[in-house]
Design a protein around this motif. Structure first.
Motif, PDB file in Angstrom:
ATOM      1  N   VAL A   1      32.958  42.241  40.617  1.00 66.38           N
ATOM      2  CA  VAL A   1      32.370  40.959  41.014  1.00 66.38           C
ATOM      3  C   VAL A   1      32.335  40.804  42.532  1.00 66.38           C
ATOM      4  O   VAL A   1      31.312  40.425  43.108  1.00 66.38           O
ATOM      5  N   PHE A   2      33.462  41.087  43.184  1.00 70.48           N
ATOM      6  CA  PHE A   2      33.547  40.849  44.627  1.00 70.48           C
ATOM      7  C   PHE A   2      32.466  41.583  45.422  1.00 70.48           C
ATOM      8  O   PHE A   2      31.838  40.983  46.305  1.00 70.48           O
ATOM      9  N   PRO A   3      32.205  42.878  45.173  1.00 70.39           N
ATOM     10  CA  PRO A   3      31.150  43.547  45.959  1.00 70.39           C
ATOM     11  C   PRO A   3      29.785  42.890  45.808  1.00 70.39           C
ATOM     12  O   PRO A   3      29.001  42.857  46.767  1.00 70.39           O
ATOM     13  N   LYS A   4      29.493  42.367  44.644  1.00 68.28           N
ATOM     14  CA  LYS A   4      28.191  41.720  44.434  1.00 68.28           C
ATOM     15  C   LYS A   4      28.121  40.392  45.195  1.00 68.28           C
ATOM     16  O   LYS A   4      27.059  40.018  45.704  1.00 68.28           O
ATOM     17  N   LEU A   5      29.250  39.696  45.262  1.00 72.47           N
ATOM     18  CA  LEU A   5      29.286  38.460  46.050  1.00 72.47           C
ATOM     19  C   LEU A   5      29.181  38.772  47.537  1.00 72.47           C
ATOM     20  O   LEU A   5      28.565  38.011  48.294  1.00 72.47           O
TER      21      LEU A   5
ATOM     22  N   MET B   1      35.010  34.023  45.788  1.00 69.80           N
ATOM     23  CA  MET B   1      35.671  35.128  46.492  1.00 69.80           C
ATOM     24  C   MET B   1      37.158  34.829  46.697  1.00 69.80           C
ATOM     25  O   MET B   1      38.019  35.714  46.554  1.00 69.80           O
ATOM     26  N   LEU B   2      37.487  33.583  47.024  1.00 71.08           N
ATOM     27  CA  LEU B   2      38.893  33.207  47.201  1.00 71.08           C
ATOM     28  C   LEU B   2      39.628  33.201  45.862  1.00 71.08           C
ATOM     29  O   LEU B   2      40.822  33.506  45.808  1.00 71.08           O
ATOM     30  N   LYS B   3      38.915  32.866  44.803  1.00 70.60           N
ATOM     31  CA  LYS B   3      39.528  32.921  43.471  1.00 70.60           C
ATOM     32  C   LYS B   3      39.904  34.363  43.124  1.00 70.60           C
ATOM     33  O   LYS B   3      40.985  34.621  42.575  1.00 70.60           O
TER      34      LYS B   3
ATOM     35  N   ILE C   1      35.620  33.515  36.734  1.00 72.74           N
ATOM     36  CA  ILE C   1      36.411  34.558  37.394  1.00 72.74           C
ATOM     37  C   ILE C   1      37.753  34.750  36.697  1.00 72.74           C
ATOM     38  O   ILE C   1      38.245  35.871  36.547  1.00 72.74           O
ATOM     39  N   ALA C   2      38.354  33.655  36.254  1.00 74.70           N
ATOM     40  CA  ALA C   2      39.672  33.745  35.623  1.00 74.70           C
ATOM     41  C   ALA C   2      39.651  34.565  34.334  1.00 74.70           C
ATOM     42  O   ALA C   2      40.695  35.065  33.899  1.00 74.70           O
ATOM     43  N   LEU C   3      38.475  34.730  33.722  1.00 72.79           N
ATOM     44  CA  LEU C   3      38.378  35.499  32.474  1.00 72.79           C
ATOM     45  C   LEU C   3      38.368  37.000  32.724  1.00 72.79           C
ATOM     46  O   LEU C   3      38.650  37.783  31.818  1.00 72.79           O
ATOM     47  N   PHE C   4      38.042  37.406  33.940  1.00 77.58           N
ATOM     48  CA  PHE C   4      38.053  38.826  34.293  1.00 77.58           C
ATOM     49  C   PHE C   4      39.488  39.280  34.552  1.00 77.58           C
ATOM     50  O   PHE C   4      40.313  38.507  35.050  1.00 77.58           O
ATOM     51  N   ASP C   5      39.785  40.530  34.243  1.00 76.25           N
ATOM     52  CA  ASP C   5      41.054  41.086  34.696  1.00 76.25           C
ATOM     53  C   ASP C   5      40.968  41.313  36.196  1.00 76.25           C
ATOM     54  O   ASP C   5      39.875  41.355  36.778  1.00 76.25           O
TER      55      ASP C   5
END
Length: 550
Positions: free
Chosen positions: A237-241, A260-262, A225-229
């Protein structure tokens, strides 16, 4: 006009890669499973959704081919037209800039025409993004189109095109359809050798995998997640989670939550309230140790996003659940989070005093593992300075005394001594002498202590005694100095020649008392006046007969 969510949009490299991937998958499905050709792939027929997905529309020129290699006859008239005005007016044909040469010039085409069109979309989008939104000139005449096709590869201008894309893109733009690269190879090209794109692609297909595979993927996802802007993480990412979350299976929810919290760490407060807060309310109702651990592991970011009232409704009960857990690691983690948050002044004082502190005190008192009880005392040692002295005296000092009444162990006694030493420095000599030293001194003879423990505790005890001793000596010295000042002032008053008449009369009375009777009389009068703290000799002289009269 553009929708609000597109008004200030700025496409990133990841946006392009992921969007083109979605178009490739859409066209591949049409060609293979649907037996169709789209026939008009261009930017005008690509729609961006609020969550960042690309959708292909504009099926007005699509036709059925039956299979990928079957060709169809084009019934479209691409010109030439008699005049430019007519050419500009015509909108009933695919755009020249994106149409395949076999469709325009030969009148027969198959699914490979869509590959050429998609390659043109990719080409112009990358050029658009890399050249400060420079839009290509629109081809509106057949002659201009022919000239453009003839010079397309002489050479192909690749400025602004990623190096990993150039080779495959040139093959997709081949004039001869037989030489054109395939769509499936595009997704396997070096351009898509990207962990972020692979992650998004895997998320799209996650529901099609078994539970074990999903859990393994989700456990590793927070690291990626940290690699995504921030925008891509929230929109892609969030909608898929969230789709995984809504399946409603707690094991799956448990492994979705850390990712999700990240993502929520980089959300603004408005998005956080809309997207994350409902999940937190749901999690808080479970009171599961696993969910509590996830919340406590991400506690700092949550505290910063939530107001005081929401903290008391969600985070404080989660802390209480952690403290009440039978898992030692969870209890210790909860105490660390309490100390960190309180010292950063991120807790409401009322919640800290009335809810959190009593629970920490109870944990210190036991029963429970020695390490946990010692940890509770250490937590109190890091918190007590946040409270007023009355609370310290009436609540915290008694709580420490209660904690060491039974189940004494070296870790517990060390923690208690450390806390008592800090309390002594804060509360001063009086509280140290009356409340702390009477409790501390008997602990020095506990048999469980080592020689090193005793030496350290003796040093702390001696420091407390020194504090009391110095304070007491200072008090006595101040009292002596105060007494000397009173005597000096009395002497100054006696020598003051501005004294009142009564004082002067007393002096005269003493001076002229020569006979025994007079001496007795004057002595009595003076004694009475001293007891009453007011000299009244003048009154006696004015009312009683004087032996000197007559």
């Amino acid at each position: 006009p553009l929708p609000p969510y597109l008004s200030n949009i700025k496409l990133t490299a990841l946006d392009l890669k992921n969007g083109l991937r979605q178009l490739v998958e859409c066209l591949d499905f049409m060609h293979r499973s649907g037996g169709m050709v789209h026939g008009n792939v261009c930017p005008a027929n690509i729609y961006l959704t609020p969550d960042g997905n690309w959708k292909l529309a504009g099926f007005g020129f699509s036709c059925k081919t039956g299979s990928m290699q079957n060709k169809v006859d084009s019934k479209l008239d691409f010109g030439p037209f008699d005049d430019k005005k007519t050419a500009d007016f015509v909108r009933g044909i695919p755009e020249y800039n994106f149409a395949a040469p076999e469709m325009v010039l030969n009148g027969r085409y198959d699914s490979r025409a869509d590959i050429f069109s998609l390659a043109q979309v990719a080409y112009h989008l990358h050029r658009f993004v890399s050249t400060e939104n420079k839009i290509p000139l629109r081809i509106s005449r057949l002659d201009d189109y022919k000239s453009w096709i003839q010079n397309l590869h002489r050479p192909l201008v690749l400025d602004g095109i990623p190096k990993t894309l150039r080779k495959y893109l040139a093959r997709m733009l081949a004039i001869d359809p037989a030489q054109r690269a395939h769509l499936t190879g595009f997704l396997g090209s070096e351009y898509y050798n990207d962990v972020l794109v692979r992650t998004l692609r895997y998320l799209d297909k996650l529901l099609q995998t078994d539970m074990k595979t999903r859990v393994q993927f989700l456990r590793q996802l927070p690291k990626v997640i940290a690699l995504f802007d921030a925008k891509s993480a929230e929109m892609k990412v969030f909608p898929k989670l969230l789709v995984q979350w809504k399946v409603g299976e707690k094991p799956l929810m448990l492994y979705c939550l850390p990712a999700m919290l990240k993502i929520s760490e980089r959300m603004d407060k408005s998005s956080f309230k809309e997207k994350i807060l409902p999940l937190l309310k749901q999690v808080a109702s479970y009171k599961s140790p696993q969910f509590v651990y996830v919340i406590l592991s991400n506690f700092k970011g949550l505290v910063e996003k939530l107001d005081a009232s929401t903290q008391e409704r969600i985070l404080v009960p989660t802390l209480m659940t952690g403290l009440e857990s039978k898992e030692v690691r969870l209890q210790q983690l909860a105490m660390r989070r309490i100390v960190e948050t309180a010292n950063a002044n991120q807790f409401a004082y009322s919640a800290l005093k009335t809810t959190i502190l009593p629970r920490v005190q109870k944990l210190a008192k036991g029963p429970g593992p020695a390490d946990v009880r010692a940890g509770a005392l250490n937590a109190m040692g890091n918190l007590f300075e946040l409270f007023d002295k009355n609370t310290i005296k009436e609540t915290i000092i008694p709580a420490v005394c209660d904690a060491i009444k039974f189940g004494k162990s070296p870790p517990l006694l060390r923690a208690a001594f450390k806390l008592f030493s800090s309390l002594s420095n804060t509360m001063g000599a009086s509280a140290t002498a009356t409340h702390i030293l009477p409790t501390v001194c008997p602990l020095l003879v506990e048999s469980c202590l080592s020689e090193t423990d005793v030496k350290n505790m003796l040093a702390k005890t001696q420091a407390m005694l020194d504090l009391v001793g110095k304070s007491r000596i200072r008090q006595l010295s101040d009292r002596t100095a105060a007494g000397a000042e009173v005597d000096a002032s009395s002497l100054d008053a006696a020598l003051d020649d501005t004294g009142d008449v009564a004082t002067f009369s007393d002096l005269l009375a003493k001076e002229y008392a020569t006979s025994p009777s007079i001496t007795t009389h004057r002595t009595t009068t003076t004694t009475t006046n001293t007891r009453q703290n007011r000299p009244r000799t003048t009154s006696s002289l004015s009312t009683n007969p004087s032996p000197w009269v007559g």
